[in-house]
Scaffold this motif. Structure first.
Motif, PDB file in Angstrom:
ATOM      1  N   PRO A   7       0.842  -1.200   0.000  1.00 45.87           N
ATOM      2  CA  PRO A   7       0.000   0.000   0.000  1.00 45.87           C
ATOM      3  C   PRO A   7       0.880   1.255   0.000  1.00 45.87           C
ATOM      4  N   ARG A   8       0.437   2.305  -0.685  1.00 45.50           N
ATOM      5  CA  ARG A   8       1.272   3.518  -0.851  1.00 45.50           C
ATOM      6  C   ARG A   8       1.689   4.148   0.466  1.00 45.50           C
ATOM      7  N   ARG A   9       0.857   4.032   1.512  1.00 46.99           N
ATOM      8  CA  ARG A   9       1.191   4.691   2.788  1.00 46.99           C
ATOM      9  C   ARG A   9       2.469   4.135   3.399  1.00 46.99           C
ATOM     10  N   LEU A  10       2.928   2.971   2.960  1.00 46.78           N
ATOM     11  CA  LEU A  10       4.159   2.379   3.526  1.00 46.78           C
ATOM     12  C   LEU A  10       5.423   2.924   2.877  1.00 46.78           C
ATOM     13  N   ILE A  11       5.278   3.710   1.809  1.00 47.39           N
ATOM     14  CA  ILE A  11       6.451   4.289   1.137  1.00 47.39           C
ATOM     15  C   ILE A  11       6.720   5.656   1.760  1.00 47.39           C
ATOM     16  N   LYS A  12       7.851   5.771   2.463  1.00 50.63           N
ATOM     17  CA  LYS A  12       8.137   6.999   3.212  1.00 50.63           C
ATOM     18  C   LYS A  12       8.629   8.115   2.296  1.00 50.63           C
ATOM     19  N   SER A  13       8.242   9.344   2.648  1.00 48.86           N
ATOM     20  CA  SER A  13       8.740  10.545   1.965  1.00 48.86           C
ATOM     21  C   SER A  13      10.184  10.811   2.379  1.00 48.86           C
ATOM     22  N   ALA A  14      10.853  11.684   1.647  1.00 45.05           N
ATOM     23  CA  ALA A  14      12.228  12.075   2.004  1.00 45.05           C
ATOM     24  C   ALA A  14      12.285  12.655   3.412  1.00 45.05           C
ATOM     25  N   GLU A  15      11.266  13.421   3.803  1.00 44.98           N
ATOM     26  CA  GLU A  15      11.242  14.029   5.145  1.00 44.98           C
ATOM     27  C   GLU A  15      11.092  12.939   6.212  1.00 44.98           C
ATOM     28  N   ALA A  16      10.209  11.999   5.961  1.00 47.86           N
ATOM     29  CA  ALA A  16      10.005  10.903   6.910  1.00 47.86           C
ATOM     30  C   ALA A  16      11.285  10.076   7.043  1.00 47.86           C
ATOM     31  N   ILE A  17      11.962   9.824   5.940  1.00 53.48           N
ATOM     32  CA  ILE A  17      13.205   9.032   5.962  1.00 53.48           C
ATOM     33  C   ILE A  17      14.267   9.742   6.798  1.00 53.48           C
ATOM     34  N   GLU A  18      14.357  11.049   6.662  1.00 49.75           N
ATOM     35  CA  GLU A  18      15.325  11.810   7.466  1.00 49.75           C
ATOM     36  C   GLU A  18      15.023  11.657   8.954  1.00 49.75           C
ATOM     37  N   LYS A  19      13.753  11.688   9.326  1.00 49.96           N
ATOM     38  CA  LYS A  19      13.366  11.506  10.739  1.00 49.96           C
ATOM     39  C   LYS A  19      13.650  10.080  11.211  1.00 49.96           C
ATOM     40  N   MET A  20      13.453   9.117  10.333  1.00 50.23           N
ATOM     41  CA  MET A  20      13.770   7.714  10.679  1.00 50.23           C
ATOM     42  C   MET A  20      15.279   7.532  10.896  1.00 50.23           C
ATOM     43  N   ARG A  21      16.081   8.253  10.125  1.00 51.48           N
ATOM     44  CA  ARG A  21      17.546   8.177  10.314  1.00 51.48           C
ATOM     45  C   ARG A  21      17.924   8.715  11.688  1.00 51.48           C
ATOM     46  N   ILE A  22      17.311   9.820  12.055  1.00 45.86           N
ATOM     47  CA  ILE A  22      17.635  10.456  13.344  1.00 45.86           C
ATOM     48  C   ILE A  22      17.236   9.550  14.506  1.00 45.86           C
ATOM     49  N   VAL A  23      16.013   9.034  14.480  1.00 41.48           N
ATOM     50  CA  VAL A  23      15.559   8.212  15.613  1.00 41.48           C
ATOM     51  C   VAL A  23      16.274   6.863  15.622  1.00 41.48           C
ATOM     52  N   GLY A  24      16.615   6.343  14.442  1.00 42.18           N
ATOM     53  CA  GLY A  24      17.367   5.087  14.374  1.00 42.18           C
ATOM     54  C   GLY A  24      18.712   5.222  15.072  1.00 42.18           C
ATOM     55  N   LYS A  25      19.389   6.341  14.856  1.00 38.33           N
ATOM     56  CA  LYS A  25      20.685   6.586  15.515  1.00 38.33           C
ATOM     57  C   LYS A  25      20.516   6.664  17.028  1.00 38.33           C
ATOM     58  N   LEU A  26      19.438   7.291  17.473  1.00 39.68           N
ATOM     59  CA  LEU A  26      19.196   7.386  18.921  1.00 39.68           C
ATOM     60  C   LEU A  26      19.008   5.999  19.532  1.00 39.68           C
ATOM     61  N   ALA A  27      18.206   5.170  18.888  1.00 37.81           N
ATOM     62  CA  ALA A  27      17.969   3.815  19.423  1.00 37.81           C
ATOM     63  C   ALA A  27      19.278   3.032  19.481  1.00 37.81           C
ATOM     64  N   ALA A  28      20.070   3.115  18.407  1.00 37.09           N
ATOM     65  CA  ALA A  28      21.358   2.409  18.374  1.00 37.09           C
ATOM     66  C   ALA A  28      22.276   2.902  19.488  1.00 37.09           C
ATOM     67  N   GLU A  29      22.242   4.186  19.732  1.00 35.06           N
ATOM     68  CA  GLU A  29      23.113   4.786  20.742  1.00 35.06           C
ATOM     69  C   GLU A  29      22.783   4.262  22.145  1.00 35.06           C
ATOM     70  N   VAL A  30      21.513   3.964  22.410  1.00 34.56           N
ATOM     71  CA  VAL A  30      21.137   3.411  23.722  1.00 34.56           C
ATOM     72  C   VAL A  30      21.833   2.063  23.937  1.00 34.56           C
ATOM     73  N   LEU A  31      21.865   1.235  22.891  1.00 32.66           N
ATOM     74  CA  LEU A  31      22.489  -0.094  23.028  1.00 32.66           C
ATOM     75  C   LEU A  31      23.992   0.015  23.286  1.00 32.66           C
ATOM     76  N   GLU A  32      24.620   1.067  22.799  1.00 35.11           N
ATOM     77  CA  GLU A  32      26.048   1.288  23.061  1.00 35.11           C
ATOM     78  C   GLU A  32      26.273   1.877  24.437  1.00 35.11           C
ATOM     79  N   MET A  33      25.428   2.856  24.770  1.00 38.02           N
ATOM     80  CA  MET A  33      25.541   3.551  26.057  1.00 38.02           C
ATOM     81  C   MET A  33      25.443   2.568  27.232  1.00 38.02           C
ATOM     82  N   ILE A  34      24.558   1.564  27.103  1.00 39.62           N
ATOM     83  CA  ILE A  34      24.286   0.680  28.239  1.00 39.62           C
ATOM     84  C   ILE A  34      25.378  -0.373  28.446  1.00 39.62           C
TER      85      ILE A  34
END
Ligand code: MF3
Ligand code: CO
Ligand code: CO
Length: 274
Positions: A7-34
């Motif tokens: 379905p088309r709603r699953l294809i992210k816009s460039a803006e959404a992808i940029e936000k996913m990159r930012i939050v993905g880095k945060l989640a990864a950083e928690v696993l390193e921090m701990i």
């Protein structure tokens, strides 16, 4: 063929992808921090508190699991991370009474929300730095299972290709793949379509397109694949009480492959660089 278009709603816009990159880095950083906090004698609740405070105070983000998943007779999850030790498959509840000991294998699963988007990742840790040959091999096979699934991902491949590759690899190692829990689409919704089964047939299910984001998160058991859920309605354990291990990344589909949104700097992802 038994496949279908996303379905088309699953294809992210460039803006959404940029936000996913930012939050993905945060989640990864928690696993390193701990990581330096994981040692014999620490409780899983202490680890949860450290992750919670880091996400809220340092990252100024939201722990997605806190208050998630209540209803139909199940209480909402009351913690920031899932802490799954040894024969716990997933959704282990942090507890003051669960004290880690040398040789335990621990999965920490964290999901962070920033600017409305989710980043979801998990990995294994060996408490005290060494464990049995079996536990060590199980953890390595679970990580490699995630990677062999990731290797199938590109625009034009199928969700079923991921599961097929994972199942074939894991069973070749004489371990089993959990069936009841799967990866998932992710974005503003935590658990979205498509379901990413970690077993199955090539060329089946949703056809992947560039701009889709989802997790791959195989759970690999040393014994049988079957699981049971404890009376707390959350903790999932192996039916035979043998060991289980899991790895998870949040991924972006690209024309030629994928981008690992929850990559950790120390992780060798060179095989995915195209
Ligand atoms: N992070 C888990 C996943 O990989 C979901 C945990 S839901 C919780 O999808 F409520 F148990 F935290
Ligand atoms: Co997760
Ligand atoms: Co997930």
């Amino acid at each position: 063929m038994n496949s279908y278009v996303a379905p088309r709603r699953l294809i992210k816009s460039a803006e959404a992808i940029e936000k996913m990159r930012i939050v993905g880095k945060l989640a990864a950083e928690v696993l390193e921090m701990i990581k330096p906090h994981i040692k014999p004698g620490v409780s899983t609740l202490e680890l949860d508190t450290i992750c919670h405070d880091h996400i809220v105070n340092v990252q100024q983000a939201i722990p997605a699991c806190l208050g998630y998943g209540g209803g139909h007779g199940r209480p909402a999850f009351q913690h920031t991370i899932c802490t799954s030790v040894n024969h716990v498959v997933c959704h282990g509840i942090p507890s003051e009474s669960k004290i880690l000991k040398h040789g335990d294998i621990l999965n920490i699963d964290v999901t962070v929300i920033k600017d409305g988007y989710h980043g979801d990742t998990n990995m294994m840790y060996v408490v005290g730095g060494e464990t049995s040959i079996l536990a060590d091999r199980l953890c390595k096979v679970a990580q490699e299972a995630m990677y062999v699934g990731m290797e199938t991902v590109r625009a034009g491949s199928y969700v079923g290709d991921i599961g097929h590759a994972i199942q074939k690899y894991v069973e070749s190692q004489r371990f089993s793949v959990v069936r009841e829990y799967c990866g998932h689409g992710i974005g503003t919704v935590f658990h979205d379509d498509p379901q990413i089964l970690h077993y199955g047939e090539k060329g089946t299910g949703m056809q992947l397109e560039a701009g889709m984001t989802f997790t791959i998160e195989p759970m690999v058991n040393a014994g049988v694949w079957q699981t049971k859920t404890l009376g707390d309605k959350w903790t999932v354990v192996t039916k035979d009480h043998k060991l289980s291990a899991q790895y998870e990344h949040t991924l972006l589909v690209t024309e030629t492959g994928l981008e690992v949104l929850t990559a950790r700097p120390e992780e060798d992802l060179s095989r995915f660089q195209k």
